[in-house]
Motif scaffolding. Structure first.
Motif, short mmCIF file in Angstrom:
data_model
loop_
_atom_site.label_atom_id
_atom_site.label_comp_id
_atom_site.label_asym_id
_atom_site.label_seq_id
_atom_site.Cartn_x
_atom_site.Cartn_y
_atom_site.Cartn_z
N ARG A 1 51.44 64.68 46.53
CA ARG A 1 51.32 63.71 47.63
C ARG A 1 50.99 62.39 47.09
NH1 ARG A 1 48.70 67.78 52.75
NH2 ARG A 1 50.26 69.00 52.59
N GLY A 2 51.84 61.38 47.44
CA GLY A 2 50.80 60.08 47.47
C GLY A 2 49.52 59.96 47.83
N VAL A 3 48.43 59.32 46.72
CA VAL A 3 47.27 58.76 47.38
C VAL A 3 46.83 57.55 46.36
CG1 VAL A 3 46.36 61.52 47.56
CG2 VAL A 3 46.20 60.23 45.26
N SER A 4 45.88 56.91 47.16
CA SER A 4 45.17 56.04 47.20
C SER A 4 43.67 55.91 46.77
CB SER A 4 45.55 54.48 47.83
OG SER A 4 46.48 54.62 48.73
N GLY A 5 43.84 54.83 44.98
CA GLY A 5 42.24 55.20 44.49
C GLY A 5 41.65 53.92 44.48
N GLY A 6 40.61 53.67 44.12
CA GLY A 6 40.45 52.49 44.27
C GLY A 6 40.34 51.34 43.29
N TYR B 1 48.31 57.93 43.20
CA TYR B 1 47.88 58.15 42.25
C TYR B 1 48.89 59.63 43.71
CZ TYR B 1 43.23 56.88 40.50
OH TYR B 1 42.63 55.94 39.75
N TYR B 2 49.78 60.55 42.07
CA TYR B 2 50.12 61.46 43.17
C TYR B 2 48.70 62.83 42.89
CZ TYR B 2 54.39 59.40 42.83
OH TYR B 2 54.96 58.53 43.49
N ARG B 3 48.87 63.74 43.68
CA ARG B 3 47.82 64.75 43.58
C ARG B 3 48.45 65.72 44.28
NH1 ARG B 3 41.71 65.55 46.35
NH2 ARG B 3 41.20 67.74 45.58
N ASP B 4 48.37 67.12 43.55
CA ASP B 4 48.51 68.72 43.99
C ASP B 4 48.23 68.66 45.44
OD1 ASP B 4 49.35 71.33 44.11
OD2 ASP B 4 49.95 71.77 42.25
N ALA B 5 49.83 69.04 46.26
CA ALA B 5 49.44 69.65 47.87
C ALA B 5 48.48 70.90 47.91
CB ALA B 5 50.44 70.17 48.63
N ILE C 1 44.92 65.23 39.32
CA ILE C 1 45.78 64.06 39.90
C ILE C 1 46.14 63.59 38.69
CG2 ILE C 1 43.25 62.72 39.38
CD1 ILE C 1 43.63 61.54 42.33
N ILE C 2 47.27 62.65 38.52
CA ILE C 2 48.09 61.87 37.79
C ILE C 2 48.50 60.45 38.41
CG2 ILE C 2 49.05 63.87 37.07
CD1 ILE C 2 51.75 63.53 38.53
N ASN C 3 48.12 59.76 37.48
CA ASN C 3 48.75 57.79 37.51
C ASN C 3 50.75 58.15 38.36
OD1 ASN C 3 49.99 55.60 36.99
ND2 ASN C 3 47.25 55.03 37.38
N ALA C 4 50.43 57.89 39.57
CA ALA C 4 51.58 57.64 39.92
C ALA C 4 52.35 56.22 39.36
CB ALA C 4 50.94 56.67 40.81
#
Length: 534
Positions: free
Chosen positions: A349-354, A359-363, A376-379
């Motif tokens: 899933r696409g998530v936002s950081g500061g 980022y993309y994170r495993d659901a 978590i990996i850098n989008a």
């Protein structure tokens, strides 16, 4: 029908004209009662439709209830005073008799002395059912031919969509006419055969497409905004956009998000006519799977480029929301709906950081359904890896030239085959020549680049994809997502690297050939047809 006393019901109907001319419902009922008594049948309810036509498409509540009761085995025979009281249209009559026969219910007419409860009557009813099937099948074929020809000639089939009207203003019967349209009652602006833009509704259609094409509005938001717009009549009265409704079913009202979603699929707004046809099961095709599309004689409300853009956005938005729960515009994730964990297979899933970092994170880790090692990996990094890999595949002008040549050869072979088929059927071409053209066409269809393309115009997609990859840095996140969706089915990642890619079926042969030629490609490809991986 085990009992010698049949359970009978009657059906009587008069139209408004009959009532004016003095035709009596009581006279029909008396004849029905006398007929049932002469047969020794037990007469129950007499169904009544008063002031209603017996035409094929007329809505008759009592007749519809009679047919449901027949299916529920509530009686054995239906009595009418005269056949035209039951149906005036041959197709409707034969269809109704066939249905009654299927429910094991007989039919009798007083005036015509028809009694289908006797052995000869049952045989007659069976023959009528067979004739009905033949007649209706032939009628369907002729109707289908007529609809195809109308579409080819640029005329619409069926009701006109929201945004258009017949243009017969002087005799207008459109639901959005009287009290709504400023042209109502004025001289005609159309001949009734070619759809013309409705002066009010057409503006709503243009607004819907323009807003959706920005990529910032969902159908729900567009509906909300559209219904809040106040329009002013010539006398100063305020009013709002409204749907046409369906006469006899529901009145015109606010425009819903579902109505907008339906409008966005209609190629009619781009000045074209669709013929949907039937699928293999005999069911009518939907708007996403039309059989043929032809140029229409009506004026377009949106240009073809905007219509195409909207269709592409609709695909993008299937896996990406426009609006967050707090009402803000959601950030687009270009690999959203495509990227999966290479360890557990869960979607990322696409998530936002500061600092606006994505980022993309495993659901599975978000939902805590399993203990997956994927972090978590850098989008931006993973999207760049996928983009670079695609450039290795697509950055080859010879590929496009090869596919264009194959497509041209296929088109020529198809035209030659169709011509040969017509001449062969007309008896003007020998069988061996026809077989040669057929074989050439079949060979052209077997080209590895074209045989899996289905309805996709692979050449236009290739050109657009190439351009998108070249201009990658200038593309918005939404446009990058559209590029990925055109080509890819699934992307698998482990740790910080893309480890496997599954292309859409139309591009599989291209991926396979280019990877074999380019041994330096660092990613593997999953074959969507066989589950194989290189």
């Amino acid at each position: 029908m085990e009992s010698t006393t049949l359970r009978a019901v009657g059906y009587r109907r008069v139209s408004m004209r009959d009532q004016v001319d003095g035709f009596s419902l009581d006279a029909q009922e008396n004849n029905i009662r006398k007929f049932a008594a002469s047969k020794g049948w037990e007469l129950g309810e007499i169904y009544i439709d008063a002031g209603i036509s017996a035409k094929k498409d007329s809505h008759r509540p009592s007749l519809e209830r009679l047919m449901k009761d027949a299916e529920a085995d509530k009686f054995d025979v239906v009595i009418v005073d005269k056949i035209d009281r039951f149906y005036r249209h041959l197709t409707g009559l034969l269809t109704a008799l066939d249905k009654l026969h299927g429910f094991d219910v007989s039919f009798a007419s007083v005036q015509e002395q028809m009694d289908f409860t006797t052995p000869w009557g049952k045989l007659t009813l069976t023959m009528l059912g067979m004739l009905a099937e033949i007649y209706i099948d032939n009628l369907r074929q002729e109707t289908r031919k007529g609809k195809v020809q109308r579409a080819r000639d640029g005329y619409s089939n069926g009701n006109l969509p929201f945004g258009y009207c017949k243009g017969t203003c002087s005799t207008c019967k459109d639901p959005n006419g009287s009290g709504y349209c400023p042209n109502f009652g004025n001289p005609d602006i159309g001949d009734g055969n070619i759809a013309v833009p409705h002066p009010i509704d057409s503006q709503a259609v243009k607004l819907i497409f323009a807003r959706y094409a920005t990529g910032n509005y969902s159908t729900a938001i567009i509906a909300q905004d559209l219904n809040s717009i106040e329009l002013r009549k010539g006398d100063g009265t305020l009013f709002h956009y409204q749907t046409k409704g369906v006469p006899g079913k529901f009145e015109p009202g606010p425009i819903s998000k579902d109505a907008i979603r339906d409008m966005l699929q209609r190629v009619f707004y781009a000045g074209k006519i669709s013929y949907y046809g039937r699928d293999d099961k005999g069911l009518r095709r939907d708007r996403s799977n039309t059989l043929e599309t032809y140029p229409g004689k009506h004026a377009a409300l949106v240009d073809e480029s905007m219509f195409t853009q909207v269709q592409e956005l609709k695909k993008v938005f299937v896996t990406n929301p426009r609006i967050n729960s707090n009402g803000t515009i959601a950030r687009v994730s270009p690999l959203g709906g495509l990227i999966r964990c290479g360890y557990c297979g869960a979607p990322m899933r696409g998530v936002s950081g500061g600092m606006k970092t994505r980022y993309y994170r495993d659901a599975s880790r978000i939902e805590k359904t399993c203990d997956c090692p994927q972090n978590i990996i850098n989008a931006e990094n993973i999207e760049t890896q996928v983009k670079d890999f695609l450039i290795e595949i697509f950055d080859n002008p010879e590929v496009l030239q090869t596919i264009e040549l194959a497509a041209n050869q296929k088109q020529i072979a198809e035209l030659r085959f169709e011509r040969a088929r017509d001449l062969y059927l007309a008896g003007e071409l020998p069988r061996d020549t026809y077989d040669i053209e057929k074989q050439n066409y079949e060979q052209a269809c077997q080209n590895e680049y074209l045989q899996n393309a289905e309805n996709t115009d692979i050449i236009s997609v290739l050109k657009k994809t190439n351009q998108g990859l070249v201009d990658w840095l200038n593309l918005s996140l939404l446009e990058r997502k559209a590029v990925f969706l055109q080509i890819l089915e699934t992307v698998y990642v482990r740790d910080k690297a893309c480890v496997a890619i599954q292309p859409n079926v139309a591009f599989y042969s291209l991926f396979e050939r280019e990877l074999v030629k380019n041994k330096s490609a660092s990613n593997s490809v999953l074959d969507p047809r066989r589950g194989r991986q290189w």
